[in-house]
Design a protein around this motif. Structure first.
Motif, PDB file in Angstrom:
ATOM      1  N   GLY B 115       0.774  -1.238   0.000  1.00  0.00           N
ATOM      2  CA  GLY B 115       0.000   0.000   0.000  1.00  0.00           C
ATOM      3  C   GLY B 115       0.804   1.287   0.000  1.00  0.00           C
ATOM      4  O   GLY B 115       0.331   2.304   0.510  1.00  0.00           O
ATOM      5  N   ARG B 116       1.998   1.250  -0.559  1.00  0.00           N
ATOM      6  CA  ARG B 116       2.810   2.476  -0.572  1.00  0.00           C
ATOM      7  C   ARG B 116       2.596   3.300  -1.836  1.00  0.00           C
ATOM      8  O   ARG B 116       2.842   4.494  -1.829  1.00  0.00           O
ATOM      9  CB  ARG B 116       4.291   2.109  -0.467  1.00  0.00           C
ATOM     10  N   LEU B 117       2.200   2.649  -2.904  1.00  0.00           N
ATOM     11  CA  LEU B 117       2.065   3.358  -4.181  1.00  0.00           C
ATOM     12  C   LEU B 117       0.603   3.671  -4.468  1.00  0.00           C
ATOM     13  O   LEU B 117      -0.296   2.980  -3.985  1.00  0.00           O
ATOM     14  CB  LEU B 117       2.623   2.497  -5.316  1.00  0.00           C
ATOM     15  N   ARG B 118       0.428   4.719  -5.273  1.00  0.00           N
ATOM     16  CA  ARG B 118      -0.924   5.030  -5.731  1.00  0.00           C
ATOM     17  C   ARG B 118      -1.328   4.000  -6.793  1.00  0.00           C
ATOM     18  O   ARG B 118      -0.452   3.381  -7.423  1.00  0.00           O
ATOM     19  CB  ARG B 118      -0.956   6.434  -6.335  1.00  0.00           C
ATOM     20  N   PRO B 119      -2.629   3.793  -7.006  1.00  0.00           N
ATOM     21  CA  PRO B 119      -3.073   2.764  -7.956  1.00  0.00           C
ATOM     22  C   PRO B 119      -2.438   2.900  -9.339  1.00  0.00           C
ATOM     23  O   PRO B 119      -2.026   1.899  -9.939  1.00  0.00           O
ATOM     24  CB  PRO B 119      -4.579   2.986  -8.024  1.00  0.00           C
ATOM     25  N   GLU B 120      -2.302   4.144  -9.843  1.00  0.00           N
ATOM     26  CA  GLU B 120      -1.719   4.318 -11.184  1.00  0.00           C
ATOM     27  C   GLU B 120      -0.260   3.888 -11.190  1.00  0.00           C
ATOM     28  O   GLU B 120       0.223   3.260 -12.154  1.00  0.00           O
ATOM     29  CB  GLU B 120      -1.800   5.787 -11.645  1.00  0.00           C
ATOM     30  N   ALA B 121       0.433   4.232 -10.101  1.00  0.00           N
ATOM     31  CA  ALA B 121       1.854   3.878 -10.009  1.00  0.00           C
ATOM     32  C   ALA B 121       2.018   2.358  -9.902  1.00  0.00           C
ATOM     33  O   ALA B 121       2.947   1.792 -10.496  1.00  0.00           O
ATOM     34  CB  ALA B 121       2.476   4.557  -8.792  1.00  0.00           C
ATOM     35  N   MET B 122       1.111   1.714  -9.168  1.00  0.00           N
ATOM     36  CA  MET B 122       1.161   0.246  -9.066  1.00  0.00           C
ATOM     37  C   MET B 122       0.990  -0.377 -10.447  1.00  0.00           C
ATOM     38  O   MET B 122       1.724  -1.288 -10.838  1.00  0.00           O
ATOM     39  CB  MET B 122       0.023  -0.261  -8.166  1.00  0.00           C
ATOM     40  N   ARG B 123       0.004   0.141 -11.168  1.00  0.00           N
ATOM     41  CA  ARG B 123      -0.301  -0.414 -12.489  1.00  0.00           C
ATOM     42  C   ARG B 123       0.892  -0.219 -13.425  1.00  0.00           C
ATOM     43  O   ARG B 123       1.274  -1.142 -14.166  1.00  0.00           O
ATOM     44  CB  ARG B 123      -1.567   0.261 -13.045  1.00  0.00           C
ATOM     45  N   ALA B 124       1.470   0.974 -13.354  1.00  0.00           N
ATOM     46  CA  ALA B 124       2.603   1.279 -14.237  1.00  0.00           C
ATOM     47  C   ALA B 124       3.796   0.378 -13.903  1.00  0.00           C
ATOM     48  O   ALA B 124       4.466  -0.148 -14.802  1.00  0.00           O
ATOM     49  CB  ALA B 124       2.992   2.752 -14.069  1.00  0.00           C
ATOM     50  N   ARG B 125       4.042   0.168 -12.600  1.00  0.00           N
ATOM     51  CA  ARG B 125       5.183  -0.679 -12.220  1.00  0.00           C
ATOM     52  C   ARG B 125       4.934  -2.126 -12.650  1.00  0.00           C
ATOM     53  O   ARG B 125       5.836  -2.796 -13.159  1.00  0.00           O
ATOM     54  CB  ARG B 125       5.404  -0.611 -10.701  1.00  0.00           C
ATOM     55  N   ALA B 126       3.680  -2.613 -12.454  1.00  0.00           N
ATOM     56  CA  ALA B 126       3.365  -3.991 -12.847  1.00  0.00           C
ATOM     57  C   ALA B 126       3.529  -4.162 -14.353  1.00  0.00           C
ATOM     58  O   ALA B 126       4.100  -5.159 -14.809  1.00  0.00           O
ATOM     59  CB  ALA B 126       1.937  -4.333 -12.417  1.00  0.00           C
ATOM     60  N   MET B 127       3.067  -3.177 -15.111  1.00  0.00           N
ATOM     61  CA  MET B 127       3.217  -3.255 -16.569  1.00  0.00           C
ATOM     62  C   MET B 127       4.690  -3.234 -16.947  1.00  0.00           C
ATOM     63  O   MET B 127       5.110  -3.939 -17.881  1.00  0.00           O
ATOM     64  CB  MET B 127       2.471  -2.092 -17.248  1.00  0.00           C
ATOM     65  N   GLY B 128       5.471  -2.422 -16.230  1.00  0.00           N
ATOM     66  CA  GLY B 128       6.914  -2.339 -16.492  1.00  0.00           C
ATOM     67  C   GLY B 128       7.588  -3.682 -16.255  1.00  0.00           C
ATOM     68  O   GLY B 128       8.442  -4.115 -17.061  1.00  0.00           O
ATOM     69  N   LEU B 129       7.194  -4.369 -15.178  1.00  0.00           N
ATOM     70  CA  LEU B 129       7.791  -5.678 -14.882  1.00  0.00           C
ATOM     71  C   LEU B 129       7.409  -6.698 -15.946  1.00  0.00           C
ATOM     72  O   LEU B 129       8.252  -7.494 -16.390  1.00  0.00           O
ATOM     73  CB  LEU B 129       7.316  -6.157 -13.495  1.00  0.00           C
ATOM     74  N   LEU B 130       6.148  -6.669 -16.366  1.00  0.00           N
ATOM     75  CA  LEU B 130       5.716  -7.610 -17.411  1.00  0.00           C
ATOM     76  C   LEU B 130       6.447  -7.311 -18.718  1.00  0.00           C
ATOM     77  O   LEU B 130       6.805  -8.235 -19.465  1.00  0.00           O
ATOM     78  CB  LEU B 130       4.195  -7.510 -17.608  1.00  0.00           C
ATOM     79  N   ASP B 131       6.672  -6.039 -18.971  1.00  0.00           N
ATOM     80  CA  ASP B 131       7.401  -5.624 -20.166  1.00  0.00           C
ATOM     81  C   ASP B 131       8.841  -6.144 -20.102  1.00  0.00           C
ATOM     82  O   ASP B 131       9.385  -6.675 -21.086  1.00  0.00           O
ATOM     83  CB  ASP B 131       7.370  -4.097 -20.243  1.00  0.00           C
ATOM     84  N   GLN B 132       9.424  -5.997 -18.914  1.00  0.00           N
ATOM     85  CA  GLN B 132      10.805  -6.430 -18.689  1.00  0.00           C
ATOM     86  C   GLN B 132      10.932  -7.947 -18.902  1.00  0.00           C
ATOM     87  O   GLN B 132      11.974  -8.432 -19.356  1.00  0.00           O
ATOM     88  CB  GLN B 132      11.183  -6.078 -17.244  1.00  0.00           C
ATOM     89  N   LEU B 133       9.849  -8.668 -18.601  1.00  0.00           N
ATOM     90  CA  LEU B 133       9.885 -10.128 -18.743  1.00  0.00           C
ATOM     91  C   LEU B 133       9.266 -10.577 -20.075  1.00  0.00           C
ATOM     92  O   LEU B 133       8.871 -11.745 -20.240  1.00  0.00           O
ATOM     93  CB  LEU B 133       9.145 -10.787 -17.576  1.00  0.00           C
ATOM     94  N   ASP B 134       9.145  -9.614 -21.002  1.00  0.00           N
ATOM     95  CA  ASP B 134       8.680  -9.895 -22.368  1.00  0.00           C
ATOM     96  C   ASP B 134       7.270 -10.492 -22.414  1.00  0.00           C
ATOM     97  O   ASP B 134       7.024 -11.421 -23.182  1.00  0.00           O
ATOM     98  CB  ASP B 134       9.657 -10.848 -23.088  1.00  0.00           C
TER      99      ASP B 134
END
Lengths: 414, 229
Positions: B115-134
């Motif tokens: 619960g440290r990040l705002r919902p948009e930031a969570m979504r962006a980080r999750a998308m970034g990780l999925l992107d990083q893992l192709d």
């Protein structure tokens, strides 16, 4: 973004739609039945009470004394240990002494009406059969101010007693038993030995069996004459604009004049206590449906806990505290409870609407329907039992889920 | 001298019972930052048990686990849970993804719990990780629509959600074919190069050979190890 436990709880419920629906229906049925049956019972009770309270005086002053007057020796030595035995009572008080002055004083008080009455027993004779009844000798003009009997008249009127000194107003039950109709003549005998005849000038129907079959009204002077008690009044009937003041007004009368003054709550205490028992039975019976509905919730959540053991393990291992796991399953129970509760409100309201179209059995007016009173208290109580049952049912499997050792599940899976 | 991110001192785990079973016996080991360690050994040698002790999922019968040089034996269940949430990422042999949630929601799970990040930031980080893992294209799919390799990469992404310093993997390639297993190990190596402390249990000696360092267990005891360049 909704809290994580809530979104997981909703996901679990969505994944088991049929079971969730059955659980919601269980709670809905419980709440709906609770509300409608309680409403019907309250409707019956309020109708019954209103019949009693509307038909009868709110306070009845009788020529009785609640407590014997202290003996002169006790008054003389209030602090002494005085024991007096074998006291013989004086002759019974013959009526309310100073009734005229009391009536005048009561009539001067705002929001209050009072009427004199002489109550006595008499036997009505018709077609060779005797019918023992309680006769109330009343001043019809004043009596109409303290009861709503005129509203319950089927034939004739109470006011007719004012113009027909030999008139009698009888109940519908008695009229049916005797086969008497308006204008019939009845032979009368009293305990004082007097015999005469009375003519039926009115027939009433209150719906209260005791009154309709066992009580008659005659003119006060006639009653005094037949009972051999001229100018005697043994009851004063009081009616209040504000029914809630009956207890303090009765206490005031009793304190001022010394005669027993019974508010309607005292007169009908037995009926009121029956209502309390009746309510307890109804609430516990219908409330038990909600408890049974709780078993449905227990069932679905126990199943989910078993099915989702791996999910619980992974959530615990990634850092969800035990409280978070408990929250997930308690929320599931709460969601089922709230959905069932709201649907139950609608069901209860619907059942009540249908019941209001059902003719009231035994009503004097054939168009009269069942009375259903939907009170806020019933809604709140039904909802509280439903939610407590739902949360309680979810709590047990939730605690079990929270105590799950994630490692045992992860080890078991590998 | 660099302080080890994760360290076990005299770690022993004995399962109580009529006949006590020793799972791990007096293991001393340390894992520095930016390292990729493979724990190997035969089946039943205590590899996973050691990993669970290091990840604070289990309590040692004796010994101590230190995270960033701080002992953890005094922590209660809530504190251990909070430490796992903030400092550790876990990948298991089976992905354990929540089947009702999308891939993106599964990856966001630890972030939502923290619960440290705002919902948009969570979504962006999750998308970034999925992107990083192709695998950005599967973000909105359910786990049951993914291949085995994709599910395991999703589990890796979830383990990295809170940007943990320590990543523990228990047989992460156990249910994967050779190609996907190699891909997952490549990801773990890359994460170690980013500066994380990565510890993976594997029975696959060939994959273990690609790690920076190996620890070999037999009957719960360290019997050997190598340090690769």
């Amino acid at each position: 973004m909704i809290p994580l436990p809530l979104s997981i709880a909703l996901a679990h419920l969505r994944s088991r739609k049929r079971q969730t629906l059955v659980s919601v229906l269980g709670v809905m049925l419980g709440v709906g039945v609770f509300i409608s049956i309680s409403g019907m019972m309250q409707g019956f009770q309020s109708y019954f009470l209103s019949q009693i309270v509307e038909t009868n005086p709110h306070v009845v002053v009788t020529d009785e004394i609640r407590r014997a007057a202290p003996q002169p020796m006790q008054l003389l030595h209030p602090a002494a240990a005085v024991q007096i035995s074998r006291i013989l009572p004086r002759d019974p008080v013959r009526g309310i002494v100073g009734a005229g002055a009391m009536l005048d004083a009561l009539a001067a008080m705002p929001g209050l009406s009072a009427a004199p009455t002489l109550r006595g027993q008499m036997i009505l004779r018709r077609a060779g059969r005797d019918y023992a009844v309680t006769a109330l000798g009343v001043d019809p003009v004043r009596e109409l101010r303290v009861t709503s009997l005129e509203r319950d008249m089927r034939q004739g009127s109470l006011a007719a007693l004012g113009t027909r000194p030999d008139g009698v107003v009888i109940g519908s039950g008695l009229a049916d038993k005797m086969g008497a109709t308006l204008g019939d003549t009845l032979a009368v005998a009293t305990t004082a030995g007097g015999e005469s005849t009375l003519r039926v000038v009115g027939i009433f129907h209150t719906g209260l069996e005791q009154q309709d079959t066992g009580q008659v009204y005659v003119a006060l002077a006639r009653q005094q004459s037949m009972q051999g008690r001229p100018r005697v009044v043994n009851e004063i009937h009081v009616r209040l604009d504000d029914i809630g003041r009956s207890i303090p007004v009765a206490a005031m009368i009793e304190g001022r004049w010394g005669f027993k003054a019974a508010p309607w709550e005292e007169t009908y205490a037995r009926i009121l206590s029956v209502f309390v028992l009746q309510n307890a039975i109804i609430f516990s019976t219908t409330g038990s449906i909600l408890v049974v509905a709780g078993f449905g919730i227990f069932n679905i959540i126990s199943t989910v806990v078993m099915e989702k053991a791996r999910d619980i393990a992974i959530m615990r291992s990634v850092g969800m505290p035990r409280g978070g796991v408990v929250a997930i399953f308690v929320i599931e129970g709460l969601v089922v409870g709230v959905l069932g509760m709201v649907a139950g409100w609608l069901l209860g309201w619907g059942i009540a609407a249908v019941l209001r179209q059902v003719p009231s059995p035994g009503a004097s007016d054939p168009s009269e329907k069942l009375r259903v009173v939907l009170s806020g208290f019933t809604f709140v109580l039904g909802s509280a039992i439903a939610l407590a049952s739902a949360v309680g049912a979810a709590w047990i499997p939730a605690r079990k889920a929270a105590r799950t050792d994630p490692l045992a599940i992860i080890r078991g899976a590998t | 001298m660099t302080i080890a991110t994760l360290e076990g001192r005299g770690l022993t785990r004995v399962l109580p019972g009529p006949v006590p079973t020793t799972l791990v016996a007096e293991v001393d080991t340390a894992f520095p930052p930016a390292s990729f360690t493979a724990i190997t050994g035969p089946s039943g040698s205590g590899k996973s048990s050691l990993l669970y002790l290091l990840g604070l999922l289990d309590l040692p019968t004796a010994g101590e686990v230190l995270v960033d040089g701080q002992p953890t034996s005094g922590l209660d269940d809530a504190a251990r849970t909070a430490t796992r949430l903030e400092r550790f990422g876990f990948v298991f042999q089976f992905h354990f993804l929540l089947p009702e949630f999308s891939v993106l929601d599964n990856v966001m799970l630890p972030m939502r719990q923290l619960g440290r990040l705002r919902p948009e930031a969570m979504r962006a980080r999750a998308m970034g990780l999925l992107d990083q893992l192709d695998m950005p294209e599967v973000a909105h799919k359910r786990p049951d629509a993914l291949s085995g390799g994709q599910r395991q990469r999703t589990a890796v992404a979830r383990a990295l959600a809170n940007d943990p310093q320590i990543l523990l993997a228990d047989e992460p390639t156990g249910s994967l074919d050779t190609r996907n297993a190699a891909a997952v190990f490549a990801i773990l190596r890359a994460l170690a190069r980013e500066g994380r402390t990565v510890v993976a249990v594997t029975h696959d000696e060939a994959l273990a050979a690609t790690a920076d360092r190996r620890i070999r267990l037999v009957d719960g005891r360290v019997v050997g190890g190598t340090a690769a360049g």
